[in-house]
Scaffold this motif. Structure first.
Motif, PDB file in Angstrom:
ATOM      1  N   ASP A  27       0.823  -1.209   0.000  1.00 57.56           N
ATOM      2  CA  ASP A  27       0.000   0.000   0.000  1.00 57.56           C
ATOM      3  C   ASP A  27       0.860   1.264   0.000  1.00 57.56           C
ATOM      4  O   ASP A  27       0.885   2.012   0.962  1.00 57.56           O
ATOM      5  CB  ASP A  27      -0.940  -0.036   1.220  1.00 57.56           C
ATOM      6  N   ARG A  36      -1.744  -1.030  -9.282  1.00 60.96           N
ATOM      7  CA  ARG A  36      -3.203  -1.056  -9.127  1.00 60.96           C
ATOM      8  C   ARG A  36      -3.877  -0.211 -10.212  1.00 60.96           C
ATOM      9  O   ARG A  36      -4.766  -0.672 -10.926  1.00 60.96           O
ATOM     10  CB  ARG A  36      -3.560  -0.504  -7.733  1.00 60.96           C
ATOM     11  N   ASP A  37      -3.417   1.025 -10.351  1.00 61.60           N
ATOM     12  CA  ASP A  37      -4.106   1.954 -11.259  1.00 61.60           C
ATOM     13  C   ASP A  37      -3.886   1.596 -12.726  1.00 61.60           C
ATOM     14  O   ASP A  37      -4.832   1.549 -13.514  1.00 61.60           O
ATOM     15  CB  ASP A  37      -3.640   3.384 -10.984  1.00 61.60           C
ATOM     16  N   HIS A  69       0.482   1.241  -5.831  1.00 62.37           N
ATOM     17  CA  HIS A  69      -0.619   2.030  -6.414  1.00 62.37           C
ATOM     18  C   HIS A  69      -0.471   2.153  -7.933  1.00 62.37           C
ATOM     19  O   HIS A  69      -1.461   2.149  -8.654  1.00 62.37           O
ATOM     20  CB  HIS A  69      -0.664   3.418  -5.773  1.00 62.37           C
ATOM     21  N   ASP A  70       0.764   2.278  -8.397  1.00 61.35           N
ATOM     22  CA  ASP A  70       0.995   2.328  -9.849  1.00 61.35           C
ATOM     23  C   ASP A  70       0.470   1.059 -10.504  1.00 61.35           C
ATOM     24  O   ASP A  70      -0.227   1.105 -11.519  1.00 61.35           O
ATOM     25  CB  ASP A  70       2.500   2.437 -10.144  1.00 61.35           C
ATOM     26  N   GLN A  98      -9.086  -5.526  -4.921  1.00 58.37           N
ATOM     27  CA  GLN A  98      -7.773  -4.890  -4.758  1.00 58.37           C
ATOM     28  C   GLN A  98      -7.411  -4.989  -3.282  1.00 58.37           C
ATOM     29  O   GLN A  98      -8.065  -4.375  -2.442  1.00 58.37           O
ATOM     30  CB  GLN A  98      -7.828  -3.430  -5.195  1.00 58.37           C
ATOM     31  N   ALA A 122      -4.817  -4.130  -0.571  1.00 64.72           N
ATOM     32  CA  ALA A 122      -3.647  -3.305  -0.261  1.00 64.72           C
ATOM     33  C   ALA A 122      -3.070  -3.742   1.083  1.00 64.72           C
ATOM     34  O   ALA A 122      -3.780  -3.793   2.080  1.00 64.72           O
ATOM     35  CB  ALA A 122      -4.046  -1.842  -0.217  1.00 64.72           C
ATOM     36  N   ALA A 178       3.146   3.990  -3.158  1.00 59.90           N
ATOM     37  CA  ALA A 178       3.173   4.425  -4.559  1.00 59.90           C
ATOM     38  C   ALA A 178       3.481   3.307  -5.562  1.00 59.90           C
ATOM     39  O   ALA A 178       2.823   3.209  -6.600  1.00 59.90           O
ATOM     40  CB  ALA A 178       4.173   5.565  -4.717  1.00 59.90           C
TER      41      ALA A 178
END
Lengths: 428, 449
Positions: free
Chosen positions: A186, A194-195, A191-192, A211, A213, A188
């Protein structure tokens, strides 16, 4: 200073090369006894010797040294010998900026390159911009192409994470399944994934159904696994850090010998780790992204052997001196390829000294197709001068009998995305 | 920098490419090791206190003869080597793993030499780079008296160790060759001036490296005593020297507690636990420059807690057991713990950076020399991901920590004497158990740096 020049070739490499048939290598890259003359071109390598990037730094240095030797053996750049000055940035952004400063103002380096960790890049790039010195990074971060940096910062030697992630989606959707559960740290990096992957798999008609995290300080994961939906077809995992082995072990215990989803991960989780390490058996049959295949593929390109020999890496991706010492193989080619981009850029711009730094940047910006060769052993690439980012092929490997076997290679087009910036419109 | 770290999290594409290597130790059953060690230390202490029986730490003289060690010549040589290393620090490789000053000091003097000293006795004393220069300077200046520094006892060494601990644990770039050369040069000069003013013998109590090595050497099973041109060599149980040492002064107690605290914080500051506590994501640590203040506070707090705990258990023990539970003699036993921790904490560094040191000794200027006669080689860290090797390394660390605490228990019993009431040992036993578990936890928990 750790200076590696034509006449002071890195000794450790020399001895090892001798033992692994460097004659072959030399014969392919040394067109006669070409000798560079004149004052050396000085390149500053911002190296993670200490701090959390140290395990990568060691291999980046080894790879850069090997490329340097090859370039100098072939006559240097513009007829001049080349030196690399290594400075430790402690994998620390503040020190990174200081190191850039030191390279330019104390050592008189022509440019700075080699940085891996994104936060060091982001901390150092503004200083490179102020000093108007070319700064060629090897960090995989999307920060270059996102437009957050500057005209002087380029990433011509490795593709960025966004491109890597989106290029995986077509193959995953077509071969592993369309219902994906993502488990990621959880912050950056996670997150990259994930997105970018969530959007990319949707474009393929797939769906991320959960998802998960995981806090970065977590070292046990058992309580997160029940959150994986039962109808998951693909488990996309990008855990990184000291607890990765624990993650795999606990995931294996969770599924036991029962049915399990297909698994897809990024080798970042296990970079520099032998995939046959006891405890990783659960990964058998699963798939990984690899930037550059650590296990030499059966259909590897003609320059793969020479590249491995030069760096001192065997066909399993481990050091020739220790089969347990697995290289950061998926990433370290970037140090090699960036050095050859520097060579090409300096030659194209007729680079003579610091006054030509702007001409050098413009020459790199003008690059487009970069062919496969010993200069670019990971594969052919396409440079986008506007976004300062290179694009290339990616690999998907399957763990088969404790070895990573390449089963798919993406096209360059698979990893393209719309430009977010035009650095060439910015002033120097 | 902390603010900047926050910004990173909000920006797309600010992710790390990669992170720390996976840890084999996290997959080992270290909890059992900790529980077992705690039980062994606790039961040993209770058994010894209950029965009043402890093994006698005997020793014997194994040789005696004229002292032929050319101490002054060695000291001169050492001084010259120091000068050469400092020059390398300023003029040599900026990369610390290819600079003999950084490797020689951090891996050679700070990590490896104490381990050798724990076996072979005080090897530092003859190679001190101050002794000969100070002697010749005093001779040339005609100085025979001091300036009264001796009245401060070991307190200057405590200050020196405090500064060193901060430099090691907190400063931004202790491995930077140029910065290290500057600090070492200034420190050498300061100590030289003070020792010339006060006298050569002041080094033994006032200079922290000299005191550190003299103290850590007391656990060695081999040692030499030099007097009037003669040397006697001894062989004894580890700790046999400590059993016969004069009690610690207050300053020496502060020194040992600081040495322990420094080692503890060196380990603690890298753990996920500590990084989480100070709001750092261990998987994207923003670097030492971002945590100077909080780690300075952490180091100070670790020393305060260590010293406070020691004071508390000694005071409680004295209350329960009477005068025989004096702090000075009992604190000696913590020398064993400091020694054991040093081995356990630095073992992996020795195996890793040690390779760079051998490479640098073989080829100091990195131009292809083979001064040790070794063919050049690639440094390898493959062992870090090999479960078989890492199990062995953890077992060795376990043995060092457990052995050190058992020796400490024996020393506490020995120095307290059989007349002390058994119940008086309880607080100290409790602390030993806690310290054993803490030491093993530091070695087995997730680390982010």
């Amino acid at each position: 200073m750790t200076r590696r020049t034509l006449n002071k070739a890195e000794p450790s490499r020399r001895a090892v090369l001798k033992g692994i048939g460097a004659g072959l290598l030399a014969s392919t890259v040394m067109p006669g006894a070409v000798r560079a003359q004149g004052a050396p071109i000085k390149l500053g390598f911002q190296l993670h010797v200490t701090g959390i990037g140290a395990s990568y730094g060691r291999w980046y240095q080894r790879t850069a040294d090997a490329a340097l030797k090859m370039i100098n053996d072939a006559g240097g750049i513009n007829g001049r010998p080349v030196e690399i000055l290594y400075e430790d940035d402690g994998t620390d952004p503040k020190r990174g900026a200081e190191v850039v400063d030191k390279f330019v103002n104390k050592h008189g380096c022509d440019l700075v390159f080699g940085t891996l960790f994104s936060h060091v890049v982001i901390g150092s790039a503004p200083r490179a911009g102020e000093l108007k010195v070319p700064y060629l990074v090897c960090s995989e971060g999307y920060h270059v192409a996102s437009g957050m940096l500057n005209r002087w910062t380029l990433q011509p030697g490795i593709t960025d994470a966004r491109s890597q992630i989106v290029s995986m989606a077509p193959w995953v959707a077509a071969n592993l399944g369309k219902k994906v559960t993502m488990i990621f740290p959880d912050f950056a990096f996670g997150h990259d994934h994930r997105d970018f992957f969530t959007a990319a798999i949707a474009a393929q008609g797939g769906e991320v159904i959960a998802q998960i995290a995981v806090p970065p300080t977590e070292t046990s994961f058992t309580r997160y696994f029940p959150q994986i939906p039962a109808d998951t077809e693909v488990l996309y995992h990008v855990m990184v850090g000291p607890a990765v082995l624990t993650f795999v072990k606990e995931l294996g215990e969770f599924y036991g010998s029962g049915p399990k989803p297909a698994m897809f991960g990024f080798i970042d989780s296990l970079e520099a780790v032998d995939i046959a390490t006891p405890g990783l058996e659960f990964l058998e049959g699963s798939h990984f992204w690899e930037g550059h295949n650590r296990m030499k593929p059966a259909d590897a390109g003609e320059h793969e052997a020479a590249y491995r020999a030069a760096v001192g890496v065997d066909d399993n991706g481990a050091s020739v001196s220790d089969p347990k010492d697995v290289a950061t193989y998926s990433h370290m080619f970037s140090a090699w390829e960036t050095l050859y981009i520097i060579k090409a850029g300096m030659e194209a711009s007729g680079y003579q000294g610091p006054a030509d730094r702007q001409k050098f940047v413009e020459a790199v910006e003008a690059m487009t197709e970069i062919p496969y060769g010993i200069e670019h052993p990971q594969g052919a690439k396409r440079f986008n001068g506007k976004t300062h980012q290179v694009f290339g092929t990616q690999n998907i490997s399957q763990v088969q009998g404790g070895k990573l076997v390449r089963v798919h290679q993406t096209s360059i087009e698979d990893g393209l995305y719309d430009d977010a910036v035009d650095y060439t419109a910015q002033p120097f | 920098m902390k603010g900047l770290a926050g910004v990173f999290l909000l920006l797309p594409g600010a992710a790390f490419a990669c992170a720390l290597p996976p840890s084999v130790v996290l997959t080992l059953p270290t909890g059992y090791y900790m529980a077992g060690a705690a039980a062994v230390v606790g039961l040993t202490a209770l058994l010894a206190a209950g029965t009043g029986k402890v093994p006698a730490l005997t020793c014997c003289r194994i040789a005696e003869g004229p002292d032929r060690l050319p101490q002054m010549a060695l000291s001169y040589l050492s001084f010259l080597i120091l000068c050469a290393l400092l020059a390398l620090g300023f003029l040599g490789a900026e990369d610390p793993m290819h600079n003999l000053l950084t490797l020689g000091f951090w891996t050679g003097i700070w990590v490896a030499l104490p381990m050798a000293v724990m076996v072979f006795g005080n090897l530092w004393r003859p190679i001190s780079p101050w002794r000969a220069p100070v002697r010749i300077a005093r001779l040339l200046l005609g100085r025979e008296r001091g300036i009264g520094l001796a009245r401060f006892g070991a307190w200057p060494a405590v200050m020196g160790l405090a500064g060193f601990s901060w430099f090691l644990n907190v400063s931004v770039a202790p491995q930077d060759p140029e910065g290290l050369a500057r600090v070492m040069g200034i420190y050498w000069l300061a100590v030289f001036v003070l020792a010339v003013a006060e006298g050569e013998d002041w080094l033994d109590q006032g200079e922290f490296l000299t005191l550190f090595f003299a103290l850590i050497a007391r656990v060695a099973p081999l040692w030499a005593e030099r007097r009037d041109g003669r040397v006697a060599r001894y062989l004894g149980w580890p700790g046999a020297q400590i059993a016969r040492m004069a009690p610690f002064s207050r300053a020496e107690m502060a020194f040992v507690s600081l040495a322990l605290a420094s080692l503890s914080f060196d380990g603690l500051s890298e753990t996920f636990f500590w990084l989480g506590l100070i709001g750092e994501n261990p998987l994207e640590f923003t670097g030492r420059s971002a945590v100077v203040r909080v780690n300075t506070a952490g180091l100070a707090a670790t020393w305060a807690v260590t010293a406070g705990l020691l004071w508390a258990v000694l005071a409680l023990g004295r209350r329960l057991g009477g005068e025989r539970f004096a702090a000075g003699p009992l604190m000696l036993s913590f020398l064993a713990i400091a020694a054991g921790y040093h081995i356990a904490h630095h073992l992996v560094t020795l195996l890793g950076s040690g390779q760079f040191l051998i490479l640098a000794l073989n080829d100091p200027l990195f131009r292809g020399d083979e001064m040790l006669g070794l063919p050049t080689f690639f440094v390898s860290f493959g062992f870090l991901t090999d479960p078989a090797v890492m199990s062995l390394i953890y077992a060795a660390q376990f043995a060092a920590v457990l052995g050190a605490h058992l020796l400490a228990v024996v020393l506490v019993m020995t120095r307290a004497g059989s007349s002390a009431r058994a119940v008086a040992h309880l607080p100290m036993t409790g602390l030993m158990v806690v310290y054993t578990v803490f030491g093993l936890w530091l070695l087995s928990t997730a680390r982010g740096v």
